[in-house]
Design a protein around this motif. Structure first.
Motif, short mmCIF file in Angstrom:
data_model
loop_
_atom_site.label_atom_id
_atom_site.label_comp_id
_atom_site.label_asym_id
_atom_site.label_seq_id
_atom_site.Cartn_x
_atom_site.Cartn_y
_atom_site.Cartn_z
N ARG A 148 35.63 14.03 -5.89
CA ARG A 148 35.56 14.84 -4.68
C ARG A 148 36.83 14.75 -3.84
N GLY A 149 37.34 13.52 -3.68
CA GLY A 149 38.48 13.33 -2.78
C GLY A 149 39.83 13.53 -3.43
N THR A 150 40.01 13.01 -4.64
CA THR A 150 41.30 13.08 -5.31
C THR A 150 41.46 14.36 -6.11
N PHE A 151 40.41 14.73 -6.86
CA PHE A 151 40.47 15.96 -7.66
C PHE A 151 40.12 17.20 -6.85
N ARG A 152 39.61 17.00 -5.62
CA ARG A 152 39.29 18.09 -4.70
C ARG A 152 38.24 19.05 -5.27
N ILE A 153 37.24 18.51 -5.95
CA ILE A 153 36.15 19.33 -6.46
C ILE A 153 35.07 19.41 -5.38
N ARG A 154 34.88 20.61 -4.82
CA ARG A 154 33.94 20.79 -3.71
C ARG A 154 32.59 21.33 -4.16
N TYR A 155 32.54 21.93 -5.35
CA TYR A 155 31.30 22.53 -5.85
C TYR A 155 30.45 21.42 -6.46
N ALA A 156 29.29 21.15 -5.86
CA ALA A 156 28.50 19.97 -6.20
C ALA A 156 28.14 19.85 -7.69
N PRO A 157 27.62 20.90 -8.35
CA PRO A 157 27.25 20.74 -9.76
C PRO A 157 28.44 20.37 -10.65
N ILE A 158 29.60 20.99 -10.42
CA ILE A 158 30.79 20.67 -11.22
C ILE A 158 31.25 19.25 -10.92
N GLY A 159 31.24 18.88 -9.64
CA GLY A 159 31.65 17.53 -9.26
C GLY A 159 30.76 16.47 -9.87
N ALA A 160 29.45 16.68 -9.81
CA ALA A 160 28.51 15.72 -10.39
C ALA A 160 28.68 15.64 -11.90
N LEU A 161 28.94 16.78 -12.55
CA LEU A 161 29.16 16.81 -13.99
C LEU A 161 30.38 15.98 -14.38
N LEU A 162 31.49 16.17 -13.68
CA LEU A 162 32.71 15.41 -13.96
C LEU A 162 32.49 13.92 -13.69
N THR A 163 31.76 13.62 -12.61
CA THR A 163 31.46 12.22 -12.30
C THR A 163 30.67 11.57 -13.42
N ALA A 164 29.66 12.28 -13.93
CA ALA A 164 28.84 11.75 -15.01
C ALA A 164 29.67 11.50 -16.27
N LEU A 165 30.60 12.40 -16.58
CA LEU A 165 31.46 12.22 -17.75
C LEU A 165 32.35 10.98 -17.59
N LEU A 166 32.87 10.78 -16.39
CA LEU A 166 33.70 9.60 -16.13
C LEU A 166 32.89 8.32 -16.23
N CYS A 167 31.64 8.36 -15.76
CA CYS A 167 30.77 7.19 -15.88
C CYS A 167 30.48 6.85 -17.34
#
Length: 248
Positions: A148-167
């Motif tokens: 959210r802060g560094t990659f500047r992803i503001r759209y919640a579903p896309i942000g959560a998806l990227l977060t899950a992949l990183l986890c």
């Protein structure tokens, strides 16, 4: 003027000074954050060499749960101070849910696969060290704030998806080390694919609400802390592989 004609002297205004502790641990202070992350980085760097040297490895494993607890609590407390009650209640709920899923998973093998925790991560409750639930909170929060802060992803579903992949990537890096260092073990020795599928789904569900916090995060502490952990596990995995102690 008073009743006998003497003029009252104005009392000088007292300037309130912020306590030194408050200044030092101001979550908005970039200097403090940088200093704390440097200290944590040094601690993990020392721990890296301690894990790589057989003579000190057992001592490092003894310190592991305490380092994760103390370091995590400091980072989390300062992050909550910046973000407020919404983050605290999210973290509490995430801890309870992930700990319960881990307990069910250990008991049944139905969620992640058939696995057991070893003694390294501390005392077990229902077969699960409580530090596991806490680290779930920090990993999801760290990567969600990074996205959210560094990659500047503001759209919640896309942000959560990227977060899950990183986890999931974080867990993929950690898994062989966790087995080698007796954090946990899998029955049969193989890591089941549903472990990664469950990591993805749980991380996705936990990360999504963080996009709806009203206060925009500015602190870099928690994402910095998780990145330090990730680098530590990568270097340790490479170091042990070069020493012939673990296979990729």
């Amino acid at each position: 003027m008073d009743f006998i004609g003497n003029e009252k002297k104005a009392e000088p205004k007292k300037i309130k000074k912020a306590p030194l502790f408050s200044k030092l641990f101001d979550a908005g202070s970039q200097k403090m954050e940088s200093l704390l992350l440097v200290i944590l980085g040094i601690i993990f760097f020392v721990g890296l060499w301690g894990h790589l040297l057989p003579i000190t490895r057992s001592l490092m494993l003894l310190f592991t749960p305490y380092l994760l607890l103390v370091g995590g609590l400091v980072v989390f407390a300062l992050t909550v101070r910046e973000q407020g009650k919404a983050l605290f209640f999210w973290a509490l709920l995430t801890f309870v849910i992930t700990f319960a899923l881990e307990a069910i998973g250990v008991a049944t093998g139905a969620i992640f696969g058939d696995y057991r925790y070893g003694p390294v991560l501390g005392t077990h409750i229902f077969g699960v060290p409580p530090i596991i639930g806490f680290n779930w909170v920090l990993v999801v929060l760290g990567f969600s704030r990074l996205v959210r802060g560094t990659f500047r992803i503001r759209y919640a579903p896309i942000g959560a998806l990227l977060t899950a992949l990183l986890c999931v990537l974080f867990d993929y890096i950690l898994e062989p080390l966790a087995i080698r260092l007796d954090y946990w073990t899998w029955t049969g020795g193989d890591i089941p694919l549903k472990n990664y599928a469950s990591w993805f789904l749980i991380s996705l569900g936990a990360a999504l609400p963080t996009w709806f916090f009203k206060k925009e995060p500015t602190s870099l502490l928690v994402q910095g802390y998780i990145l330090i952990q990730a680098v530590f596990f990568i270097l340790l995995r490479v170091g042990l592989a070069l020493g012939g102690l673990i296979l990729f």
